[in-house]
Design an enzyme around this catalytic site. Structure first.
Site, PDB file in Angstrom:
ATOM      1  N   CYS A  70       0.873  -1.178   0.170  1.00  0.00           N
ATOM      2  CA  CYS A  70      -0.185   0.014   0.214  1.00  0.00           C
ATOM      3  C   CYS A  70       0.896   1.241   0.069  1.00  0.00           C
ATOM      4  O   CYS A  70       0.800   2.216  -0.519  1.00  0.00           O
ATOM      5  CB  CYS A  70      -1.042  -0.070   1.243  1.00  0.00           C
ATOM      6  SG  CYS A  70      -2.321  -0.925   1.182  1.00  0.00           S
ATOM      7  N   ASP A  98      10.443  -6.788  -8.966  1.00  0.00           N
ATOM      8  CA  ASP A  98      10.705  -7.149  -7.485  1.00  0.00           C
ATOM      9  C   ASP A  98      12.131  -6.717  -7.244  1.00  0.00           C
ATOM     10  O   ASP A  98      12.977  -6.716  -8.120  1.00  0.00           O
ATOM     11  CB  ASP A  98      10.508  -8.717  -7.742  1.00  0.00           C
ATOM     12  CG  ASP A  98      10.509  -9.327  -6.310  1.00  0.00           C
ATOM     13  OD1 ASP A  98       9.409  -9.838  -5.971  1.00  0.00           O
ATOM     14  OD2 ASP A  98      11.604  -9.256  -5.400  1.00  0.00           O
ATOM     15  N   HIS A 143      -6.521  -2.837  -1.164  1.00  0.00           N
ATOM     16  CA  HIS A 143      -5.823  -3.617  -0.357  1.00  0.00           C
ATOM     17  C   HIS A 143      -6.829  -5.087  -0.261  1.00  0.00           C
ATOM     18  O   HIS A 143      -7.809  -5.045   0.172  1.00  0.00           O
ATOM     19  CB  HIS A 143      -5.664  -3.333   0.876  1.00  0.00           C
ATOM     20  CG  HIS A 143      -4.877  -4.362   1.930  1.00  0.00           C
ATOM     21  ND1 HIS A 143      -3.258  -4.232   2.003  1.00  0.00           N
ATOM     22  CD2 HIS A 143      -5.337  -5.529   2.572  1.00  0.00           C
ATOM     23  CE1 HIS A 143      -3.087  -5.415   2.728  1.00  0.00           C
ATOM     24  NE2 HIS A 143      -4.022  -6.160   3.085  1.00  0.00           N
ATOM     25  N   HIS A 201      -0.484  -8.566   0.976  1.00  0.00           N
ATOM     26  CA  HIS A 201      -1.308  -7.796   0.061  1.00  0.00           C
ATOM     27  C   HIS A 201      -1.276  -8.509  -1.292  1.00  0.00           C
ATOM     28  O   HIS A 201       0.139  -8.728  -1.911  1.00  0.00           O
ATOM     29  CB  HIS A 201      -0.310  -6.448  -0.227  1.00  0.00           C
ATOM     30  CG  HIS A 201      -1.186  -5.596  -1.110  1.00  0.00           C
ATOM     31  ND1 HIS A 201      -1.793  -4.218  -0.525  1.00  0.00           N
ATOM     32  CD2 HIS A 201      -1.807  -5.760  -2.283  1.00  0.00           C
ATOM     33  CE1 HIS A 201      -2.387  -3.723  -1.453  1.00  0.00           C
ATOM     34  NE2 HIS A 201      -2.366  -4.565  -2.524  1.00  0.00           N
ATOM     35  N   HIS A 220      -0.464 -10.293  -4.531  1.00  0.00           N
ATOM     36  CA  HIS A 220       0.400  -9.982  -5.518  1.00  0.00           C
ATOM     37  C   HIS A 220       0.655 -11.129  -6.507  1.00  0.00           C
ATOM     38  O   HIS A 220       0.724 -12.174  -5.802  1.00  0.00           O
ATOM     39  CB  HIS A 220       1.876  -9.430  -5.107  1.00  0.00           C
ATOM     40  CG  HIS A 220       2.459 -10.254  -4.000  1.00  0.00           C
ATOM     41  ND1 HIS A 220       2.135 -10.076  -2.649  1.00  0.00           N
ATOM     42  CD2 HIS A 220       3.680 -11.061  -4.030  1.00  0.00           C
ATOM     43  CE1 HIS A 220       2.708 -11.122  -2.148  1.00  0.00           C
ATOM     44  NE2 HIS A 220       3.673 -11.703  -2.823  1.00  0.00           N
ATOM     45  N   HIS A 249       3.480 -12.597  -9.076  1.00  0.00           N
ATOM     46  CA  HIS A 249       4.870 -12.760  -9.438  1.00  0.00           C
ATOM     47  C   HIS A 249       4.891 -12.940 -11.139  1.00  0.00           C
ATOM     48  O   HIS A 249       4.379 -14.244 -11.379  1.00  0.00           O
ATOM     49  CB  HIS A 249       5.640 -13.702  -8.892  1.00  0.00           C
ATOM     50  CG  HIS A 249       5.991 -13.697  -7.280  1.00  0.00           C
ATOM     51  ND1 HIS A 249       6.996 -13.081  -6.739  1.00  0.00           N
ATOM     52  CD2 HIS A 249       5.211 -13.925  -6.359  1.00  0.00           C
ATOM     53  CE1 HIS A 249       6.946 -13.057  -5.477  1.00  0.00           C
ATOM     54  NE2 HIS A 249       5.890 -13.680  -5.127  1.00  0.00           N
TER      55      HIS A 249
HETATM   56  P1  AMP Z   1       6.193 -13.189  -1.411  1.00  0.00           P
HETATM   57  O1  AMP Z   1       7.030 -14.026  -0.734  1.00  0.00           O
HETATM   58  O2  AMP Z   1       4.914 -14.029  -2.250  1.00  0.00           O
HETATM   59  O3  AMP Z   1       5.270 -12.595  -0.266  1.00  0.00           O
HETATM   60  O4  AMP Z   1       6.736 -12.203  -2.220  1.00  0.00           O
HETATM   61  C1  AMP Z   1       6.849 -10.824  -2.039  1.00  0.00           C
HETATM   62  C2  AMP Z   1       7.814 -10.037  -2.837  1.00  0.00           C
HETATM   63  O5  AMP Z   1       7.994  -9.003  -2.696  1.00  0.00           O
HETATM   64  C3  AMP Z   1       9.230 -10.735  -2.552  1.00  0.00           C
HETATM   65  O6  AMP Z   1       9.652 -11.407  -4.134  1.00  0.00           O
HETATM   66  C4  AMP Z   1      10.274  -9.686  -2.460  1.00  0.00           C
HETATM   67  O7  AMP Z   1      11.385  -9.544  -3.054  1.00  0.00           O
HETATM   68  C5  AMP Z   1       9.335  -8.612  -2.870  1.00  0.00           C
HETATM   69  N1  AMP Z   1       9.696  -7.224  -2.256  1.00  0.00           N
HETATM   70  C6  AMP Z   1       9.669  -6.862  -1.055  1.00  0.00           C
HETATM   71  N2  AMP Z   1       9.856  -5.594  -0.936  1.00  0.00           N
HETATM   72  C7  AMP Z   1       9.770  -4.914  -1.996  1.00  0.00           C
HETATM   73  C8  AMP Z   1       9.829  -3.445  -2.506  1.00  0.00           C
HETATM   74  N3  AMP Z   1      10.143  -2.616  -1.594  1.00  0.00           N
HETATM   75  N4  AMP Z   1       9.929  -3.483  -3.587  1.00  0.00           N
HETATM   76  C9  AMP Z   1       9.748  -4.527  -4.544  1.00  0.00           C
HETATM   77  N5  AMP Z   1       9.606  -5.611  -4.230  1.00  0.00           N
HETATM   78  C10 AMP Z   1       9.698  -6.009  -2.979  1.00  0.00           C
END
Ligand code: AMP
Length: 118
Positions: free
Chosen positions: A5, A28, A44, A93, A95, A97
């Site tokens: 957020c 990422d 959210h 939140h 997301h 990939h």
């Molecule tokens: P998950 O493990 O599926 O919750 O994925 C979270 C993802 O967010 C991971 O691949 C992290 O590398 C990525 N991540 C965490 N903080 C940031 C950020 N500030 N900017 C971009 N990606 C992020």
């Protein structure tokens, strides 16, 4: 307010690929493939468990547009969403990939030996 957020609100910087009224896509911070983009809804939602079919309809087109934008639509790519503890979800939140840019391996599906559970 959750991490993503804050990214949506531009309180935390990110490298944005694509953005519209409802969704935003950014690189990422810890890429696991040559192309590793996260696609998130602006409102959210904790995880895939809570997403509506309406939101998923928009997200589907948004992800297709990301793939075209970064030119991986023809070469192929992978879309993953992690859900909860066993799914390995760190950021609560929703997301997706979007991974591509190389032939992706299909490993590390479990930290444990899957056959141990049979
Ligand atoms: P998950 O493990 O599926 O919750 O994925 C979270 C993802 O967010 C991971 O691949 C992290 O590398 C990525 N991540 C965490 N903080 C940031 C950020 N500030 N900017 C971009 N990606 C992020």
């Amino acid at each position: 307010m959750c991490l993503f957020c804050k990214i949506i609100n531009k309180e935390i910087p990110s490298e944005i690929i694509l953005e519209d009224e409802n969704f935003i896509a950014f690189h990422d911070i810890n890429p696991k493939a040559p192309v590793h983009i996260l696609a998130i809804p602006k409102s959210h939602v904790n995880s895939f468990n809570d997403v509506s079919s309406d939101m998923m309809a928009g997200m589907t087109i948004f992800i297709q547009n990301i793939a075209k934008e970064v030119d991986i639509d023809k070469s192929g790519y992978r879309v993953i969403t992690n859900i909860g503890d066993n799914g390995g979800q760190e950021v609560k939140h929703l997301h997706f990939h979007v991974l591509g840019g190389a032939k992706l391996a299909w490993t590390h599906l479990s930290d444990s030996n899957p056959k141990a559970f049979l």
